[in-house]
Motif scaffolding. Structure first.
Motif, mmCIF file in Angstrom:
data_model
loop_
_atom_site.group_PDB
_atom_site.id
_atom_site.type_symbol
_atom_site.label_atom_id
_atom_site.label_comp_id
_atom_site.label_asym_id
_atom_site.label_seq_id
_atom_site.Cartn_x
_atom_site.Cartn_y
_atom_site.Cartn_z
ATOM 1 N N UNK A 1 -35.336 -23.601 -36.872
ATOM 2 C CA UNK A 1 -35.909 -23.448 -37.614
ATOM 3 C C UNK A 1 -34.700 -22.736 -38.886
ATOM 4 N N UNK A 2 -33.904 -22.985 -40.156
ATOM 5 C CA UNK A 2 -32.829 -22.893 -40.107
ATOM 6 C C UNK A 2 -32.974 -21.616 -41.564
ATOM 7 N N UNK A 3 -34.090 -22.064 -42.430
ATOM 8 C CA UNK A 3 -34.344 -21.568 -43.222
ATOM 9 C C UNK A 3 -35.976 -20.839 -43.190
ATOM 10 N N UNK A 4 -35.100 -19.227 -44.085
ATOM 11 C CA UNK A 4 -35.999 -18.346 -43.426
ATOM 12 C C UNK A 4 -37.430 -18.470 -44.569
ATOM 13 N N UNK A 5 -38.894 -17.759 -44.425
ATOM 14 C CA UNK A 5 -40.042 -18.336 -45.085
ATOM 15 C C UNK A 5 -39.961 -16.561 -45.698
ATOM 16 N N UNK A 6 -40.455 -16.439 -46.882
ATOM 17 C CA UNK A 6 -39.680 -14.741 -47.306
ATOM 18 C C UNK A 6 -41.333 -14.849 -47.826
ATOM 19 N N UNK A 7 -41.960 -13.889 -46.633
ATOM 20 C CA UNK A 7 -43.015 -12.477 -46.867
ATOM 21 C C UNK A 7 -43.186 -11.224 -47.419
ATOM 22 N N UNK A 8 -44.413 -10.813 -47.949
ATOM 23 C CA UNK A 8 -44.256 -10.155 -48.778
ATOM 24 C C UNK A 8 -45.903 -9.691 -47.798
ATOM 25 N N UNK A 9 -45.957 -7.697 -47.833
ATOM 26 C CA UNK A 9 -47.211 -7.166 -47.410
ATOM 27 C C UNK A 9 -46.876 -5.656 -48.306
ATOM 28 N N UNK B 1 -48.198 -19.336 -24.412
ATOM 29 C CA UNK B 1 -48.490 -19.714 -25.901
ATOM 30 C C UNK B 1 -46.992 -18.616 -26.518
ATOM 31 N N UNK B 2 -45.963 -18.127 -25.852
ATOM 32 C CA UNK B 2 -45.002 -17.304 -25.915
ATOM 33 C C UNK B 2 -44.065 -18.433 -26.266
ATOM 34 N N UNK B 3 -44.216 -19.590 -26.054
ATOM 35 C CA UNK B 3 -43.009 -20.646 -26.652
ATOM 36 C C UNK B 3 -42.750 -20.502 -28.045
ATOM 37 N N UNK B 4 -41.002 -19.922 -28.275
ATOM 38 C CA UNK B 4 -40.737 -20.556 -29.454
ATOM 39 C C UNK B 4 -41.464 -21.079 -30.170
ATOM 40 N N UNK B 5 -42.056 -22.222 -30.133
ATOM 41 C CA UNK B 5 -42.498 -23.240 -31.504
ATOM 42 C C UNK B 5 -43.542 -22.829 -31.961
ATOM 43 N N UNK B 6 -44.610 -21.760 -31.164
ATOM 44 C CA UNK B 6 -45.651 -21.324 -31.936
ATOM 45 C C UNK B 6 -45.587 -20.216 -32.885
ATOM 46 N N UNK B 7 -44.164 -19.997 -32.734
ATOM 47 C CA UNK B 7 -43.895 -19.258 -34.799
ATOM 48 C C UNK B 7 -42.859 -19.007 -34.858
ATOM 49 N N UNK B 8 -41.994 -18.721 -36.253
ATOM 50 C CA UNK B 8 -41.118 -19.710 -37.540
ATOM 51 C C UNK B 8 -40.726 -18.623 -38.022
ATOM 52 N N UNK B 9 -39.359 -18.586 -38.916
ATOM 53 C CA UNK B 9 -38.425 -17.411 -39.298
ATOM 54 C C UNK B 9 -38.647 -16.655 -40.255
ATOM 55 N N UNK B 10 -39.402 -15.754 -40.048
ATOM 56 C CA UNK B 10 -40.043 -14.533 -41.182
ATOM 57 C C UNK B 10 -39.119 -13.686 -41.784
ATOM 58 N N UNK B 11 -38.836 -13.112 -42.454
ATOM 59 C CA UNK B 11 -38.116 -12.743 -42.865
ATOM 60 C C UNK B 11 -39.610 -11.606 -44.683
ATOM 61 N N UNK B 12 -40.094 -9.746 -43.658
ATOM 62 C CA UNK B 12 -41.191 -9.602 -44.495
ATOM 63 C C UNK B 12 -40.992 -8.407 -45.089
ATOM 64 N N UNK B 13 -41.113 -8.284 -46.299
ATOM 65 C CA UNK B 13 -40.873 -7.638 -47.225
ATOM 66 C C UNK B 13 -41.998 -6.565 -47.776
ATOM 67 N N UNK B 14 -41.553 -4.997 -47.539
ATOM 68 C CA UNK B 14 -42.790 -4.425 -48.029
ATOM 69 C C UNK B 14 -43.404 -4.164 -49.839
ATOM 70 N N UNK B 15 -43.989 -4.712 -50.533
ATOM 71 C CA UNK B 15 -43.853 -5.055 -51.396
ATOM 72 C C UNK B 15 -43.389 -3.690 -52.715
#
Length: 415
Positions: free
Chosen positions: A143-151, A235-249
């Protein structure tokens, strides 16, 4: 609650990080990527836009392109352009643009959270764009592209991130050609890693996709295919997760996402302005570019003049979708007057990200390419959260986030 985990990032040595880093694959054309990568054999465009290394008439969605991406990625690893960390880490990613800073946590987010609605969406995705990312992930196994998340801010998480930045040197710190500064820290201490993981699980009920809906959907679909083929046994295999960067709102700002239209749907300028009067208070404001100053106010550029349009009462509802300015514009002008029913498919309309400025609207209209332009007041982060929480989706091209994360600085391998 949000499930995140550290991972062994694939990344460049500090000495060449600035040369490797590339803008997100979907914000520029193949020709632009080729130009930016010219003379730079370590540019990550060779992975994210690998068609630049193939003949110009190559179909950018052909398997040949994905195989070229995989070959280039493997070459980068074998030559030392990229290396993988020895132990799972979180990464802190700080961006500074025009003096404003925002700092996020790079992590692996759970595909199950995406499937179960813990990671909330606000846009529809297109199958063709999903397929492109699916093929890229499956062929490169990355996964080379980041998913931009907020919380919504959690003070304890902010405190850990602030303390780590203050006490540890960054692994990367450079200013790109566009003036945006990128600073990254590696969080590798087990106590800090465990605290972050626990705080997200205990204190963050949901995260929200700000940018990267297609990347997230594709990661989910790849995981589903792997599972159906018996390739997921833990359940811990990497394919079960994806690349994200999480920012505070609190640190995020959404820019305007404006519209330009090719014609007035057969109307004269005078007839068009007359029809606007039914739903808006219309005021001519002169030749100089004018930006909206508040919600439910628009500015419009037509025949060398700017106009201010203020929505009248009764032109919108108070529900999370109806109150949006993009909805007001769509219902009362684009659909009702200009006959544009589906902004996703109608070739008479185009979209201009706010990063390009109002002068880009003037340029598109004055050139004769477009007839009229509309500038919108930006959507707020709370509006985005409200819509995602309600289970609704925004109209197309509602939000534009800047600054954007760079591809290539941290990649998540799925195998």
């Amino acid at each position: 609650m949000a499930i995140i985990k550290p991972f062994k990032g694939l990344r460049p040595p500090a000495a060449i990080a600035a040369k490797v880093a590339a803008r997100p694959y979907d914000v520029l054309s193949s020709a632009e990527a080729k130009q930016e990568a010219a003379g730079n054999p370590v540019s990550f465009y060779h992975v994210s836009k690998s068609e630049i290394d193939l003949p110009e008439n190559t179909d950018v969605h052909s398997q040949q392109v994905y195989e070229q991406a995989a070959a280039n990625l493997h070459k980068f690893v074998s030559e030392g352009t990229l290396f993988q960390d020895d132990q799972p880490c979180y990464y802190i990613y700080k961006l500074v643009m025009n003096g404003r800073a925002q700092t996020g946590l790079v992590c692996a987010s759970s595909v199950a959270d995406y499937n179960n609605g813990i990671i909330k969406k606000h846009e529809f995705t297109r199958p063709d764009k999903e397929l492109d990312r699916i093929n890229h992930i499956k062929t490169t196994l990355a996964q080379t592209g980041n998913v931009f998340l907020a919380y919504n801010d959690v003070p304890a998480i902010n405190a850990i991130i602030d303390q780590w930045q203050a006490q540890h040197p960054p692994i990367y710190d450079f200013t790109a050609e566009d003036g945006i500064t990128h600073t990254v820290w590696s969080v590798d201490a087990p106590a800090a890693v465990n605290s972050i993981t626990t705080l997200f699980a205990d204190k963050v009920p949901a995260t929200y996709i700000a940018d990267g809906h297609h990347r997230a959907a594709s990661a989910s679909l790849v995981q589903k295919e792997f599972q159906q083929n018996g390739k997921v046994t833990d359940i811990d295999q990497p394919v079960n997760y994806f690349l994200t960067t999480i920012f505070p709102a609190s640190q995020l700002a959404i820019m305007d996402y404006n519209r330009v239209v090719k014609d007035l749907n057969g109307l004269s300028k005078e007839a068009f302005l007359s029809q606007l009067d039914y739903s808006f208070n219309v005021e001519e404001v002169g030749h100089l570019p004018q930006a909206p100053s508040m919600l439910h106010e628009f500015t419009m550029y037509l025949d060398g003049r700017w106009y201010r349009l203020v929505a009248e009462e009764g032109t919108f509802t108070t529900d999370p979708i109806g109150v949006l300015d993009v909805t007001i514009l769509s219902n009362n002008i684009l659909d009702k007057i200009l006959g544009i029913k589906d902004q996703r498919t109608d070739k008479r309309i185009d979209f201009v990200g706010g990063i390009r400025g109002l002068q880009e609207l003037v340029k598109r209209v004055d050139s004769g390419e477009m007839k009229v332009a509309f500038a919108l007041y930006p959507v707020t982060i709370q509006q985005l959260f409200d819509i995602a929480d309600s289970g609704n989706v925004m109209p197309p091209k509602s939000t534009w986030f800047e600054p954007k994360l760079r591809d290539g600085l941290i990649t998540h391998l799925i195998k």
